[in-house]
Design an enzyme around this catalytic site. Structure first.
Site, PDB file in Angstrom:
ATOM      1  N   ASP A 224      42.916  47.329  34.473  1.00  0.00           N
ATOM      2  CA  ASP A 224      42.922  45.939  34.924  1.00  0.00           C
ATOM      3  C   ASP A 224      44.052  45.772  35.944  1.00  0.00           C
ATOM      4  O   ASP A 224      45.214  46.111  35.668  1.00  0.00           O
ATOM      5  CB  ASP A 224      43.136  44.991  33.741  1.00  0.00           C
ATOM      6  N   ASN A 232      44.644  36.637  44.504  1.00  0.00           N
ATOM      7  CA  ASN A 232      43.551  35.853  45.098  1.00  0.00           C
ATOM      8  C   ASN A 232      44.037  34.483  45.558  1.00  0.00           C
ATOM      9  O   ASN A 232      43.701  34.018  46.653  1.00  0.00           O
ATOM     10  CB  ASN A 232      42.421  35.675  44.095  1.00  0.00           C
ATOM     11  N   ASP A 241      39.081  41.037  47.594  1.00  0.00           N
ATOM     12  CA  ASP A 241      37.979  42.005  47.671  1.00  0.00           C
ATOM     13  C   ASP A 241      38.458  43.334  48.261  1.00  0.00           C
ATOM     14  O   ASP A 241      38.008  44.406  47.847  1.00  0.00           O
ATOM     15  CB  ASP A 241      36.847  41.439  48.529  1.00  0.00           C
ATOM     16  N   GLU A 267      38.282  42.097  37.830  1.00  0.00           N
ATOM     17  CA  GLU A 267      39.223  43.116  38.317  1.00  0.00           C
ATOM     18  C   GLU A 267      39.374  44.268  37.329  1.00  0.00           C
ATOM     19  O   GLU A 267      40.321  45.054  37.410  1.00  0.00           O
ATOM     20  CB  GLU A 267      40.591  42.489  38.605  1.00  0.00           C
TER      21      GLU A 267
END
Length: 348
Positions: A224, A232, A241, A267
């Site tokens: 993770d 983000n 991304d 993620e």
């Protein structure tokens, strides 16, 4: 040139070769029976088909060229019926043009191709019934004896059925290829190219069966990315991304027959290694990924060094794979709540 275009042009080549052979056959046969107008038409058709075949090699436009080739065949078959008569069996070629017309709309999914397909399909029926209405009881230009008509009819049916056999095989391969592509797309995550949850499940069944049956061990890691929501929110989803793609490319470069990976969600990534590594060796493998990931530069103007946390678990006797995944997930949680940027191999 991508795989889809290569297949399109290969199928077009097969279609054109069949047409060239058919023109040669009919050219010779019409000459033998002194049907010289028909011979001339087939010479023109042969040259035209050959020119189109060569033109497509130089500038691939299979749908464009096929439309005009099929249209030419439909007209030429009608003229053949007028010259030799309904008993010659030329009308069977409309079955071939019908199948060919269906194919035109299959190789390219566009409005233009769909319109061309409908025109050609309609033409196949129109020319067939027009030929029936005009030639069924009309005196042909060339009056051939029954034996000659039988030979021409057999030849025409043979050419069409041989062509349909080949085209059916081609269409079957196209459908199987399309199904394979759709199946592969359904099993892969669009952004990263890794397996998604659905795609990785057959691997779970395989490694579990080989562990139970042949005692082939396996290890699982759930990774993770640390503080991904903040990434983000700070830099935007496009940057997020980019981070996901970079980590997935790093993982993908390490996958093999015995090491598979999937985007587990958001993620999170899952790695399953069917190897004889011990706990330390698998942990070092995941740690090496973590070091490479943290050394990546994402923004030159900012000193950003991203990290991930991972939870690992190894196959245990009588422990099903879904419980092993739960163990890895539990250890990931431990790593997240005790500082992040670490690989956890034991529960605490």
């Amino acid at each position: 040139m991508d795989k889809r275009r290569i297949i399109q042009n290969l199928n077009f080549d097969i279609f054109m070769i069949l047409n060239i052979i058919a023109h040669l056959e009919m050219m010779v046969d019409s000459f033998i029976h002194e049907a010289y107008i028909c011979t001339g038409q087939n010479i023109i058709g042969f040259v035209l088909t050959l020119v189109i075949f060569i033109s497509n090699r130089k500038r691939p436009r299979p749908v464009y060229w096929m439309f005009y080739v099929i249209l030419h065949i439909q007209v030429q078959v009608f003229l053949g019926l007028v010259q030799v008569g309904w008993a010659s069996g030329f009308q069977v070629f409309y079955l071939g043009t019908l199948v060919s017309s269906v194919y035109v709309g299959m190789i390219v999914n566009s409005k233009n191709a769909a319109i061309k397909q409908r025109i050609l399909i309609a033409n196949s029926f129109i020319f067939f019934y027009l030929g029936y209405a005009c030639c069924r009881n009309m005196e042909p230009i060339y009056r051939l004896d029954a034996g000659s008509l039988d030979k021409i009819q057999i030849m025409n049916f043979s050419i069409v059925f041989a062509g349909l056999t080949v085209m059916t095989m081609v269409l079957k391969n196209n459908i199987l290829n399309s199904l394979g592509n759709y199946k592969n797309q359904a099993a892969r995550d669009q952004l990263t190219g890794l397996y998604n949850r659905r795609g990785i499940r057959p691997t779970f069944d395989t490694v579990q069966n080989q562990w139970v049956g042949d005692s082939v061990p396996y290890s699982i890691a759930i990774i993770d990315i640390d503080d991904f929501k903040m990434i983000n929110d700070t830099y935007g989803h496009i940057f997020g991304d980019k981070v996901l793609k970079s980590l997935s490319d790093l993982i993908l470069a390490r996958t093999s027959k015995n090491i598979r990976a999937a985007r587990w969600g958001g993620e999170e990534f899952l790695i399953i290694a069917q190897t004889h590594w011990d706990r330390n060796e698998f942990s070092e493998f995941i740690s090496s990924l973590a070091r490479e990931f943290s050394s990546m530069e994402f923004l030159k103007s900012n000193d950003i060094h991203l990290t991930f946390t991972a939870g690992c678990a190894m196959s245990e006797k009588d422990l099903p794979i879904h419980e092993l995944i739960a163990k890895a997930d539990e250890r990931l949680y431990i790593g997240k709540t005790t500082g992040k940027n670490k690989v956890v191999t034991e529960s605490q």
